[in-house]
Design an enzyme around this catalytic site. Structure first.
Site, mmCIF file in Angstrom:
data_model
loop_
_atom_site.group_PDB
_atom_site.id
_atom_site.type_symbol
_atom_site.label_atom_id
_atom_site.label_comp_id
_atom_site.label_asym_id
_atom_site.label_seq_id
_atom_site.Cartn_x
_atom_site.Cartn_y
_atom_site.Cartn_z
ATOM 1 N N PRO A 45 0.823 -1.219 0.000
ATOM 2 C CA PRO A 45 0.000 0.000 0.000
ATOM 3 C C PRO A 45 0.850 1.259 0.000
ATOM 4 C CG PRO A 45 -0.195 -1.188 2.107
ATOM 5 C CD PRO A 45 0.680 -2.018 1.220
ATOM 6 N N ASP A 46 0.340 2.318 -0.644
ATOM 7 C CA ASP A 46 1.044 3.605 -0.555
ATOM 8 C C ASP A 46 0.592 4.316 0.718
ATOM 9 O OD1 ASP A 46 -1.483 4.514 -1.122
ATOM 10 O OD2 ASP A 46 -0.987 5.501 -3.005
ATOM 11 N N PHE A 47 0.870 5.609 0.833
ATOM 12 C CA PHE A 47 0.425 6.357 2.006
ATOM 13 C C PHE A 47 -0.997 6.888 1.844
ATOM 14 C CE2 PHE A 47 4.538 8.116 4.147
ATOM 15 C CZ PHE A 47 4.647 6.934 4.838
ATOM 16 N N ARG A 48 -1.215 7.588 0.710
ATOM 17 C CA ARG A 48 -2.357 8.502 0.683
ATOM 18 C C ARG A 48 -3.537 8.067 -0.158
ATOM 19 N NH1 ARG A 48 2.267 11.306 1.187
ATOM 20 N NH2 ARG A 48 2.387 12.729 2.971
ATOM 21 N N ASN A 53 10.918 5.235 -2.200
ATOM 22 C CA ASN A 53 10.476 3.954 -1.642
ATOM 23 C C ASN A 53 11.564 3.283 -0.827
ATOM 24 O OD1 ASN A 53 8.127 4.491 -2.857
ATOM 25 N ND2 ASN A 53 8.324 2.979 -4.494
ATOM 26 N N ASP A 80 11.097 -0.116 -0.141
ATOM 27 C CA ASP A 80 10.823 -1.549 -0.282
ATOM 28 C C ASP A 80 11.924 -2.306 -1.007
ATOM 29 O OD1 ASP A 80 10.388 -0.950 -3.029
ATOM 30 O OD2 ASP A 80 8.266 -0.590 -2.676
ATOM 31 N N HIS A 95 15.050 8.079 0.678
ATOM 32 C CA HIS A 95 14.561 7.917 2.049
ATOM 33 C C HIS A 95 15.142 6.669 2.707
ATOM 34 C CE1 HIS A 95 10.914 10.729 1.086
ATOM 35 N NE2 HIS A 95 12.057 11.379 1.238
HETATM 36 P P1 CNA Z 1 1.828 8.758 -1.399
HETATM 37 O O1 CNA Z 1 1.741 10.070 -0.739
HETATM 38 O O2 CNA Z 1 1.023 7.649 -0.845
HETATM 39 O O3 CNA Z 1 1.439 8.979 -2.936
HETATM 40 C C1 CNA Z 1 1.321 7.917 -3.840
HETATM 41 C C2 CNA Z 1 0.785 8.470 -5.147
HETATM 42 O O4 CNA Z 1 0.762 7.400 -6.080
HETATM 43 C C3 CNA Z 1 -0.645 9.007 -5.036
HETATM 44 O O5 CNA Z 1 -0.749 10.209 -5.764
HETATM 45 C C4 CNA Z 1 -1.495 7.910 -5.661
HETATM 46 O O6 CNA Z 1 -2.653 8.386 -6.303
HETATM 47 C C5 CNA Z 1 -0.527 7.325 -6.673
HETATM 48 N N1 CNA Z 1 -0.784 5.920 -6.966
HETATM 49 C C6 CNA Z 1 -0.854 4.889 -6.100
HETATM 50 N N2 CNA Z 1 -1.065 3.731 -6.750
HETATM 51 C C7 CNA Z 1 -1.149 4.057 -8.062
HETATM 52 C C8 CNA Z 1 -1.389 3.316 -9.238
HETATM 53 N N3 CNA Z 1 -1.559 1.985 -9.217
HETATM 54 N N4 CNA Z 1 -1.437 3.964 -10.418
HETATM 55 C C9 CNA Z 1 -1.255 5.315 -10.472
HETATM 56 N N5 CNA Z 1 -1.017 6.069 -9.394
HETATM 57 C C10 CNA Z 1 -0.984 5.452 -8.201
HETATM 58 O O7 CNA Z 1 3.339 8.250 -1.481
HETATM 59 P P2 CNA Z 1 4.662 9.074 -1.843
HETATM 60 O O8 CNA Z 1 5.621 8.112 -2.391
HETATM 61 O O9 CNA Z 1 4.385 10.304 -2.611
HETATM 62 O O10 CNA Z 1 5.123 9.532 -0.388
HETATM 63 C C11 CNA Z 1 6.400 9.390 -0.028
HETATM 64 C C12 CNA Z 1 6.589 8.458 1.159
HETATM 65 C C13 CNA Z 1 5.775 7.216 1.090
HETATM 66 C C14 CNA Z 1 7.982 7.988 1.122
HETATM 67 O O11 CNA Z 1 8.724 8.609 2.098
HETATM 68 C C15 CNA Z 1 7.975 6.470 1.360
HETATM 69 O O12 CNA Z 1 8.925 6.076 2.301
HETATM 70 C C16 CNA Z 1 6.608 6.159 1.809
HETATM 71 N N6 CNA Z 1 6.101 4.837 1.454
HETATM 72 C C17 CNA Z 1 6.851 3.947 0.750
HETATM 73 C C18 CNA Z 1 6.338 2.710 0.417
HETATM 74 C C19 CNA Z 1 7.201 1.736 -0.355
HETATM 75 O O13 CNA Z 1 8.414 1.724 -0.161
HETATM 76 N N7 CNA Z 1 6.601 0.942 -1.237
HETATM 77 C C20 CNA Z 1 5.023 2.389 0.770
HETATM 78 C C21 CNA Z 1 4.287 3.328 1.497
HETATM 79 C C22 CNA Z 1 4.827 4.550 1.829
#
Ligand code: CNA
Length: 381
Positions: free
Chosen positions: A110-113, A184, A186, A203
């Site tokens: 999962p992402d954050f937002r 990321n 991960d 990060h």
């Molecule tokens: P965020 O704020 O959650 O933004 C993610 C963005 O990606 C949003 O605008 C979503 O709409 C978009 N999105 C998500 N899935 C899809 C998809 N399938 N297709 C198109 N768009 C999509 O996350 P950010 O990366 O901007 O925030 C930065 C943080 C999140 C970093 O410091 C990370 O450490 C942290 N994070 C990382 C992970 C990971 O490593 N996979 C997971 C969760 C959070």
């Protein structure tokens, strides 16, 4: 080694760079974008401009967003066709990719937002008072358990890279990737075979670990095992909690991050993928390419400077699911089958070697990927 010395040593290595820490403050949108203008790309792009049309619909069936002159229907014109054409013409040779959690959602992380599925919407299970607490170093000092619960889900070895990661690796194989800057943690970029020297994990990552108080290094694999068993790894020197080298809010960014000062002015295309551009100083990096350099946003929603209407000249965006958009671009470039083959061979190799769970950790993944990527890092376009 004394505690004071260990801590002082760390500061000493950091005095050569301006101290920049991670924050969740949204930065200046586009004000500092470099004004340098030297590129023939502007001419190419103006030839390719299309008339004002509707932007792509998002997958969730929202109303069409009015686009600007750089957006169009996804048929013979449109942002992906325009950028694809530039790439095919050989006008692009130094691509900088800027990525966030959205590139890994297709891998099941999962992402954050994202509403409903994002970590911020599902924090009850971590028992924290506010979302950012999970990456807050003071909160971690008092209670490391919420972060360790999340870490158990994010640790490399639990997930596999997806088509988007392999597309970026293909950029590298074609000799087009100047650098990938990822937020990321991960580790999937390395697992898919993007070599270390092409990657900036802004990060941090789980690849190393250290005490969060005195910074004494701690064996990363040992920290992983302890965390996976539901315990807190403890510093043998000062008894502080050991933390994987993921950058928390208020902590210094890794030195490698400062490579951006050289890379972004050299970029001739910026690809921004799967990020909300809400975390500074990372978010403002996208404003440091030359003003003539095209910026392509691939995301579900418009973010940062791409929220403005009309878009700035040279800004392009394709809204919708990232895997769909990246696959469309790969098809335009004629790379789709090659990416599928690469992904199939590497993921199959992983599956067939996945007999001994102890060999599926981060290190074995990285070295497998590294050796493969060094075999295939020759430009081939
Ligand atoms: P965020 O704020 O959650 O933004 C993610 C963005 O990606 C949003 O605008 C979503 O709409 C978009 N999105 C998500 N899935 C899809 C998809 N399938 N297709 C198109 N768009 C999509 O996350 P950010 O990366 O901007 O925030 C930065 C943080 C999140 C970093 O410091 C990370 O450490 C942290 N994070 C990382 C992970 C990971 O490593 N996979 C997971 C969760 C959070």
């Amino acid at each position: 080694m004394s505690k004071a010395k260990s801590s002082r040593d760390r500061r000493a290595t950091q005095t050569s760079v301006t101290r920049v820490t991670r924050s969740s403050i949204i930065g200046p949108q586009d004000s500092q974008r470099s004004k340098a203008s030297d590129s023939g790309l502007v001419n190419d792009l103006s030839l390719m401009r299309v008339s004002e049309q509707k932007a792509s619909l998002t997958r969730k069936g929202k109303s069409p967003k009015v686009s600007n002159a750089h957006q169009s229907s996804p048929t013979s014109t449109g942002p992906l066709v325009t950028i694809g054409r530039l790439m095919k013409l050989g006008r692009v040779r130094n691509i900088v990719v800027v990525a966030g959690a959205g590139i890994s959602t297709a891998s099941g992380i999962p992402d954050f937002r994202t509403p409903d599925t994002g970590l911020y919407a599902n924090l009850v299970k971590y028992d924290i008072p506010y979302p950012e607490a999970i990456f807050n170093i003071d909160y971690f000092s008092d209670n490391p358990h919420p972060f360790f619960s999340l870490a158990k889900e994010l640790y490399p070895g639990c997930h596999r890279p997806n088509y988007v990661h392999y597309f970026i690796r293909m950029l590298h194989q074609k000799g087009l990737l100047l650098r990938m800057y990822t937020q990321n943690i991960d580790g999937l970029e390395k697992v898919c075979g993007i070599p270390d020297d092409k990657l900036v994990e802004a990060h941090g990552s789980f690849a190393t670990a250290a005490c969060h108080l005195c910074y004494t290094p701690y064996p990363a694999e040992e920290a992983k095992q302890t965390i996976m068993n539901g315990n807190v790894p403890i510093c043998t020197f000062c008894a502080g909690a050991v933390k994987p080298s993921v950058v928390f809010f208020g902590e210094d960014l890794p030195e490698k991050y400062f490579q951006h000062a050289e890379d972004f002015p050299k970029a001739d295309l910026l690809m921004i993928m799967g990020t909300s551009l809400k975390i500074e100083p990372f978010a403002s990096l996208i404003n440091t390419v030359k003003s003539t350099v095209p910026r392509l946003l691939l995301n579900r929603d418009p973010v940062g400077p791409f929220e403005r209407r009309p878009l700035k000249r040279g800004d392009y965006m394709e809204l919708g699911d990232l895997t769909d958009s990246v696959q469309k671009l790969a098809e335009i470039l004629g790379w789709h089958t090659e990416i599928q083959d690469l992904m199939f061979s590497q993921e199959n190799g992983f599956m067939s070697s996945y007999t001994d769970p102890s060999s599926s950790g981060e290190n074995s993944d990285s070295s497998e990927a590294d050796s493969k990527s060094s075999e295939s890092s020759e430009p081939s376009h």
